[in-house]
Write a protein that holds these residues in place. Structure first.
Motif, PDB file in Angstrom:
ATOM      1  N   THR A  64      -0.580 -19.191 -40.781  1.00  0.00           N
ATOM      2  CA  THR A  64      -0.246 -18.420 -41.883  1.00  0.00           C
ATOM      3  C   THR A  64      -0.134 -16.751 -41.635  1.00  0.00           C
ATOM      4  O   THR A  64      -0.051 -16.098 -42.565  1.00  0.00           O
ATOM      5  CB  THR A  64      -0.745 -18.742 -43.100  1.00  0.00           C
ATOM      6  N   ASN A 208       4.569 -26.159 -46.194  1.00  0.00           N
ATOM      7  CA  ASN A 208       4.093 -24.652 -46.818  1.00  0.00           C
ATOM      8  C   ASN A 208       3.655 -23.669 -46.061  1.00  0.00           C
ATOM      9  O   ASN A 208       3.760 -22.491 -46.172  1.00  0.00           O
ATOM     10  CB  ASN A 208       3.630 -24.892 -48.348  1.00  0.00           C
ATOM     11  N   ALA A 219       9.525 -17.997 -47.718  1.00  0.00           N
ATOM     12  CA  ALA A 219       9.000 -19.115 -48.179  1.00  0.00           C
ATOM     13  C   ALA A 219       8.923 -18.906 -50.020  1.00  0.00           C
ATOM     14  O   ALA A 219       9.006 -19.920 -50.479  1.00  0.00           O
ATOM     15  CB  ALA A 219       7.657 -19.184 -47.710  1.00  0.00           C
ATOM     16  N   LYS A 220       8.482 -17.646 -50.417  1.00  0.00           N
ATOM     17  CA  LYS A 220       8.500 -17.441 -51.445  1.00  0.00           C
ATOM     18  C   LYS A 220       9.544 -17.540 -52.371  1.00  0.00           C
ATOM     19  O   LYS A 220       9.718 -18.359 -53.499  1.00  0.00           O
ATOM     20  CB  LYS A 220       8.009 -15.936 -51.705  1.00  0.00           C
ATOM     21  N   VAL A 224       8.054 -21.650 -52.698  1.00  0.00           N
ATOM     22  CA  VAL A 224       6.527 -21.955 -52.224  1.00  0.00           C
ATOM     23  C   VAL A 224       5.573 -21.103 -53.255  1.00  0.00           C
ATOM     24  O   VAL A 224       6.007 -19.677 -53.059  1.00  0.00           O
ATOM     25  CB  VAL A 224       6.218 -21.628 -50.617  1.00  0.00           C
ATOM     26  N   ASN A 225       4.605 -21.518 -53.593  1.00  0.00           N
ATOM     27  CA  ASN A 225       3.652 -20.744 -54.039  1.00  0.00           C
ATOM     28  C   ASN A 225       2.690 -20.250 -53.245  1.00  0.00           C
ATOM     29  O   ASN A 225       1.628 -20.746 -52.783  1.00  0.00           O
ATOM     30  CB  ASN A 225       3.012 -21.480 -55.392  1.00  0.00           C
ATOM     31  N   VAL A 226       3.013 -19.006 -52.745  1.00  0.00           N
ATOM     32  CA  VAL A 226       2.516 -18.362 -51.484  1.00  0.00           C
ATOM     33  C   VAL A 226       0.685 -18.237 -51.924  1.00  0.00           C
ATOM     34  O   VAL A 226      -0.036 -18.237 -51.062  1.00  0.00           O
ATOM     35  CB  VAL A 226       3.025 -17.140 -50.861  1.00  0.00           C
ATOM     36  N   THR A 229      -1.064 -21.614 -52.101  1.00  0.00           N
ATOM     37  CA  THR A 229      -1.214 -22.075 -50.953  1.00  0.00           C
ATOM     38  C   THR A 229      -2.285 -21.439 -49.941  1.00  0.00           C
ATOM     39  O   THR A 229      -3.032 -22.052 -49.319  1.00  0.00           O
ATOM     40  CB  THR A 229       0.351 -22.226 -50.029  1.00  0.00           C
TER      41      THR A 229
END
Length: 335
Positions: A64, A208, A219-220, A224-226, A229
């Protein structure tokens, strides 16, 4: 000529670090051919197993675009906590004389909850306070070591040993296959590998993680709930450190507040050598395992042939710099 240079550079980027490590291994074997014995292989697998569990925790963060400098100190805290709770009842130096036999599963759950909580704090600082992972985990590394040292001092400031036989068997037990011994810890590491492989490759959460590593903004936008995650992956990493720390205490047979020192750097180095990129979004379970095995073989081998610990630090540092440099060359234009 230019084409040849381009191909040569490509091969150096792809396999240069493995070439260097292979040369080191060849030197070790030439110096001491007995290094390739089944007993040494067994010891290497046992030592690698705990490091694999810790490295798998770190690897998820690197994917990440993060890292965790507090991993080693979290390992040490888990080691001291589990050791103080799992001493034999007839131990004259028992830290808590009135404490009866603690179920091993209960202690695993306790230390893993502590690890998850520390990971959550790291995740909150990174995801919501927008502190870079390097600084956030550097601070937590110091804090966790301070907490562990305070606890260690409060219970006597002497090595915690004399474990319950059940715990010793849990961490030191093995299956004999002729002259080869396969430790229980290796099976725990295999279980961790399977869990992480499924999580990374077969779940939305895993997808994700890679999406955030590839491009957090994209991703956001993709839904995706960064922050959540990141919270989850930091908490999961804390669980892996805690379980690894408990196993390390049992494997060694004692624990102090210095258990786990520099383990985070070994784990990060193993991840990079195994192909987990600091650029984010790149990494596999087998790559992490390969990196850990390579580093353990080199570490064990240099000790086996009597290389000074100071030279070992210099060699390992050089390998880390070289591995990161190659990673930067491979993924420098990714963005």
């Amino acid at each position: 000529m230019e084409n040849l240079k381009a191909h040569s550079l490509k091969y150096i980027k792809a396999g240069g670090i493995y070439g260097v490590l292979f040369i080191l291994l060849a030197i070790i074997v030439i110096q001491e051919p007995s290094f390739l014995s089944l007993r040494n292989l067994s010891n290497i697998l046992t030592q690698s197993s705990v490091r694999v569990i810790i490295a798998l925790g770190v690897a998820g963060l690197i994917i990440t675009q993060g890292t965790d400098l507090s991993a080693g100190r979290q390992v040490g805290l888990a080691a001291v906590l589990s050791a103080s709770l799992l001493q034999a009842t007839d131990n004259a130096n028992k830290v808590f004389p009135q404490l009866g036999e603690m179920p091993i599963v209960a202690v695993i759950v306790m230390v893993c909850i502590v690890g998850a909580l520390i990971g959550l704090v790291n995740g909150i600082i990174v995801a919501y306070m927008k502190v870079t992972p390097f600084i956030a985990t550097l601070g937590s590394m110091i804090i966790v070591y301070g907490i562990n040292s305070l606890y260690f001092d409060s219970i006597g400031a002497s090595p915690i040993a004399g474990f319950d036989e059940r715990f010793s068997t849990f961490a030191q037990g093995f299956i004999r296959l002729g002259d080869f011994r396969l430790s229980y810890i290796t099976f725990y590491a295999i279980a961790a590998m399977i869990v992480v492989w499924i999580m990374w490759n077969k779940t939305v959460f895993g997808k994700n993680i890679y999406a955030i590593g590839g491009n957090p903004d994209a991703a956001k936008v993709s839904g995706v709930n960064v922050p959540i995650t990141l919270l989850k992956i930091y908490a999961i990493s804390g669980v892996f450190y805690a379980f690894g720390g408990m196993l390390e205490a049992g494997r060694i047979g004692s624990a102090t507040n210095n258990v786990g020192f520099m383990y985070e750097l070994d784990a990060i180095a193993a991840c990079v050598v195994g192909g987990v990129s600091f650029a984010g979004g790149v990494g596999t379970v087998m790559g992490v395992v390969t990196g850990v095995l390579i580093f353990t073989v080199i570490n064990y081998g240099m000790t086996y042939i009597g290389v000074s610990p100071y030279w070992q630090y210099i060699i390992k540092g050089g390998i880390i710099i070289f591995a990161v440099a190659l990673d930067s060359m491979k993924h420098g234009n990714k963005k």
